[in-house]
Design a protein around this motif. Structure first.
Motif: not given
Length: 373
Positions: A1-9, A77-82, A97-99
């Motif tokens: 199930m797709a979710g979220g991602v937190l991104v920082h430098e 970057q790779v990942g399945s996110y909303d 994000f690919r996917g």
């Protein structure tokens, strides 16, 4: 199930943007985590923190060398996110994000658009021949990637104006988190420091002007020494860094004693805030967390007239806005600020507490529209 991602430098051991990302991690406990690299293993107590390929390459930690490749590397970057919530002060907002879901939404918290590109007078990296040559194409790419942002937030109105100039988009202001309740809850932080720091604290004069930050030129700590001179008060400088030899040379000829106490613990810093007559903050910062900390401890603040600090320190109520190049302005501001210690500073600081940031950052991502895992 797709979710979220937190991104920082990148995640250094300490820093204002790192504090923001830490709070984001708290606000969204189920989101994945991604950064270029982290200098603190297991920073989030077993919660997986994925590093990009930069973090696994020879470019790790070499900030100047990696700059040319960052805009491209964030696109791989790779990942399945909303959704993604991005903490950006360089190129992290370029991330894709690919996917991911076709309805993928990107929320960006902007500490600043890349200063070396958009405000080269604030970042010496922007003055090099290579940076000047690359600036125009990188600005075009940076502005193009900004068009992908679903919603942007800036850490102050000062930065919001910069975002408009750089990217031609609007943003809402969400001030960074400050541990105001923690600081204000302890009546005597001096009782919490260890024996070595307690001895240092006891040796300091009963009244003093405080400056505290990394010892780097743009912090302009020489103006703390000058503020002490015009007010006739000893000066205490807390911190360390490459600018220390220059500051010590200035201190040797100062008309008031200058005490260097080195890098201090949180408890010692808060005790210094409680003891100081005035906390002096000359730097032009995007926001400025330490002035809010000082107010939380009851200290009035003398600051400049430019930068995010003017949004937290109320001139004539919790401190003074002065022209540090003008001795008369500093003298008048110091004299006025000395009488402002007390409840007003603590009440003002409370508006910037960590709990307020957590509430607003959750609202910013808009849980009604973006379901979290």
């Amino acid at each position: 199930m797709a979710g979220g991602v937190l991104v920082h430098e990148w995640l250094a051991r300490t820093g204002g943007s790192e504090n923001v990302f830490d709070a984001m991690v708290e606000a969204f406990p189920s989101a994945d985590l991604l950064c270029l690299w982290s200098d603190v293993p297991d920073r989030y107590q077993g919660r997986p923190l994925r590093e990009t390929s930069i973090g696994r390459s020879v470019l790790r930690g070499r900030k100047a060398a990696m700059l040319p490749v960052l805009p491209i590397s964030w696109r791989r970057q790779v990942g399945s996110y909303d959704w993604a919530l991005v903490s950006s002060h360089l190129f992290a907002h370029h991330v894709s994000f690919r996917g991911s879901s076709p309805a993928f939404q990107k929320y960006v918290y902007v500490h600043s658009p890349a200063r070396y590109l958009w405000e080269p007078t604030m970042d010496t990296r922007g003055s090099s021949v290579l940076a000047r040559g690359a600036a125009l194409p990188l600005r075009k790419v940076d502005r193009l990637r900004a068009r992908e942002i679903t919603r942007a937030a800036s850490n102050s109105s000062f930065v919001r104006d910069r975002v408009r100039r750089a990217w031609d988009i609007d943003s809402q202001v969400i001030y960074p988190p400050v541990d105001v309740k923690r600081i204000a809850a302890v009546e005597r932080w001096s009782d919490r420091v260890g024996p070595d720091e307690h001895a240092i604290l006891d040796a300091l004069p009963s009244e003093f002007v405080l400056g505290a930050s990394r010892f780097v030129p743009y912090k302009a700590l020489e103006f703390v020494i000058r503020a002490g001179e015009v007010s006739g008060l000893p000066v205490v400088l807390a911190g360390e860094g490459p600018d220390e030899p220059r500051l010590r040379a200035i201190a040797q000829t100062a008309r008031v004693p200058v005490h260097f106490v080195g890098r201090v613990s949180d408890e010692m810093l808060f005790a210094l805030y409680q003891r100081t007559t005035v906390y002096v903050f000359p730097a032009v910062e995007d926001f400025g967390i330490m002035p809010v900390e000082a107010m939380a401890a009851g200290a009035p603040v003398v600051c400049g007239r430019v930068g995010g600090v003017t949004e937290s320190v109320i001139d004539g109520v919790t401190g003074s806005h002065v022209d540090f190049q003008d001795g008369q302005s500093v003298r008048a501001g110091m004299h006025a600020a000395e009488a402002m210690r007390g409840e007003a500073t603590v009440l003002r600081a409370a508006l910037f507490d960590r709990t307020e940031f957590l509430r607003r950052i959750r609202d910013f991502v808009d849980l009604a529209e973006v379901p979290l895992p």
